[in-house]
Design an enzyme around this catalytic site. Structure first.
Site, short mmCIF file in Angstrom:
data_model
loop_
_atom_site.label_atom_id
_atom_site.label_comp_id
_atom_site.label_asym_id
_atom_site.label_seq_id
_atom_site.Cartn_x
_atom_site.Cartn_y
_atom_site.Cartn_z
N VAL A 81 -1.79 7.77 -10.91
CA VAL A 81 -2.10 6.30 -11.61
C VAL A 81 -2.85 6.32 -12.83
CG1 VAL A 81 -2.32 5.49 -8.60
CG2 VAL A 81 -4.28 6.34 -9.89
N ASP A 141 -7.16 6.93 -0.70
CA ASP A 141 -6.86 6.19 -1.94
C ASP A 141 -7.80 6.68 -2.63
OD1 ASP A 141 -4.28 4.39 -1.66
OD2 ASP A 141 -5.92 2.35 -1.30
N ARG A 165 0.52 11.07 -5.63
CA ARG A 165 0.66 9.30 -5.95
C ARG A 165 -0.52 9.45 -8.17
NH1 ARG A 165 -2.25 4.92 -3.31
NH2 ARG A 165 -0.61 4.55 -1.90
#
Length: 304
Positions: free
Chosen positions: A187, A133, A185
């Site tokens: 975002v 993350d 990912r």
């Protein structure tokens, strides 16, 4: 309304008075149960299995961030390892997400690297996948550096990264990591940052996200678009069609309990959907940090 800084959220969630209020309020606990899988891994398995029965994938995340305690950081690595072993044993369609500040980045970079190394060794052993993350911008360089060293050691099929579109002057990161074969990912980004670091207006952030979506879909390996913004998701599908990518080529990721109708619609359309499933006894922090998102706002997590 400006987002609450994540360190303030963490402090509030750790405050005994706040925790007592949150934990002791039946309504809050009932609301939280929609967005939190459970206090432990055993209860989380049932939630993930329910998603899998509907054809929805999961990303399991043990709560926490910003620990300066080596014991807690080591325990967080143990939790990620247990999750990976459980995914293999239960044949779940799931992966694991970790925050490096929970694995000890605030303790020492090398200590954090050692914890992450343990987790990724287990991922290789179990055939699992771990996503790093992204957190506040002050951790960006260390996070990317650790990703590069770990992906070189364990492979891009074992560890992935998150990139945030709202950061100024970081546009080359997407091209660089896509070129390295990273599983990204993408975002918008959600931590509160100064204006010289990140775009501040919704229009600027949305425009940057749309640009990055198109670039990632054109170059990325197993691209994942993490957003609850229906307009951004529509744009991703438009780009996907224009680029001639099959439905299964792009994964859409959202938080558990948020925009469930949109999750179901994408899933019914044959598109891969992965739900970020948080668990652990630190759930008051998750509720506080994502309260605006849960109520229809933008939230402060790395899904927006």
């Amino acid at each position: 309304m400006a987002s609450v800084p994540s360190r303030m959220v963490h402090s509030l969630a750790r405050n005994s008075g706040v925790r007592k209020l949150v934990l002791g309020t039946p309504l809050v606990r009932d609301v939280a149960s929609k967005f939190v899988a459970g206090d432990d891994l055993a209860s989380t398995i049932q939630v993930v299995r329910a998603f899998n029965r509907r054809g929805i994938r999961a990303s399991m995340n043990y709560f926490g961030m910003h620990t300066a305690d080596p014991v807690l950081a080591s325990h967080a690595a143990d939790e990620a390892i247990a999750a990976l072993r459980t995914i293999e044993r239960e044949a779940l369609d799931a992966n694991v997400s970790v925050k490096l500040t929970l694995l000890g980045l605030d303790v020492d970079r090398e200590f954090c690297a050692a914890q992450l190394d343990r987790v990724l060794a287990t991922a290789v052993e179990t055939g699992g996948f771990v996503r790093l993350d992204m957190e506040e911008s002050r951790y960006l360089d260390d996070t990317l550096s650790l990703y590069e060293s770990m992906s070189a050691r364990w492979g891009t099929g074992t560890v992935g990264i998150v990139l945030q579109s709202y950061l100024r002057h970081r546009g080359s990161d997407l091209d660089r990591y896509a070129g390295l074969g990273a599983r990204i990912r993408l975002v918008k980004g959600g931590c509160r940052e100064p204006a010289d670091v990140a775009y501040q207006s919704k229009a600027e952030i949305d425009a940057a996200f749309k640009r990055d979506i198109e670039r990632l879909l054109g170059a990325g390996q197993s691209p994942a678009i993490a957003s609850h913004d229906a307009a951004a998701i529509d744009w991703a599908m438009t780009c996907q069609e224009r680029l001639g990518l099959p439905l299964q080529a792009v994964e859409f990721q959202m938080l558990q309990g948020v925009k469930e109708e949109l999750q179901s619609a994408l899933n019914a359309d044959g598109r891969p959907v992965r739900v970020y499933v948080p668990y652990g006894n630190d759930w008051p922090m998750h509720v506080l940090s994502n309260l605006r998102l849960m109520l229809g706002g933008s939230g402060i997590g790395d899904h927006r």
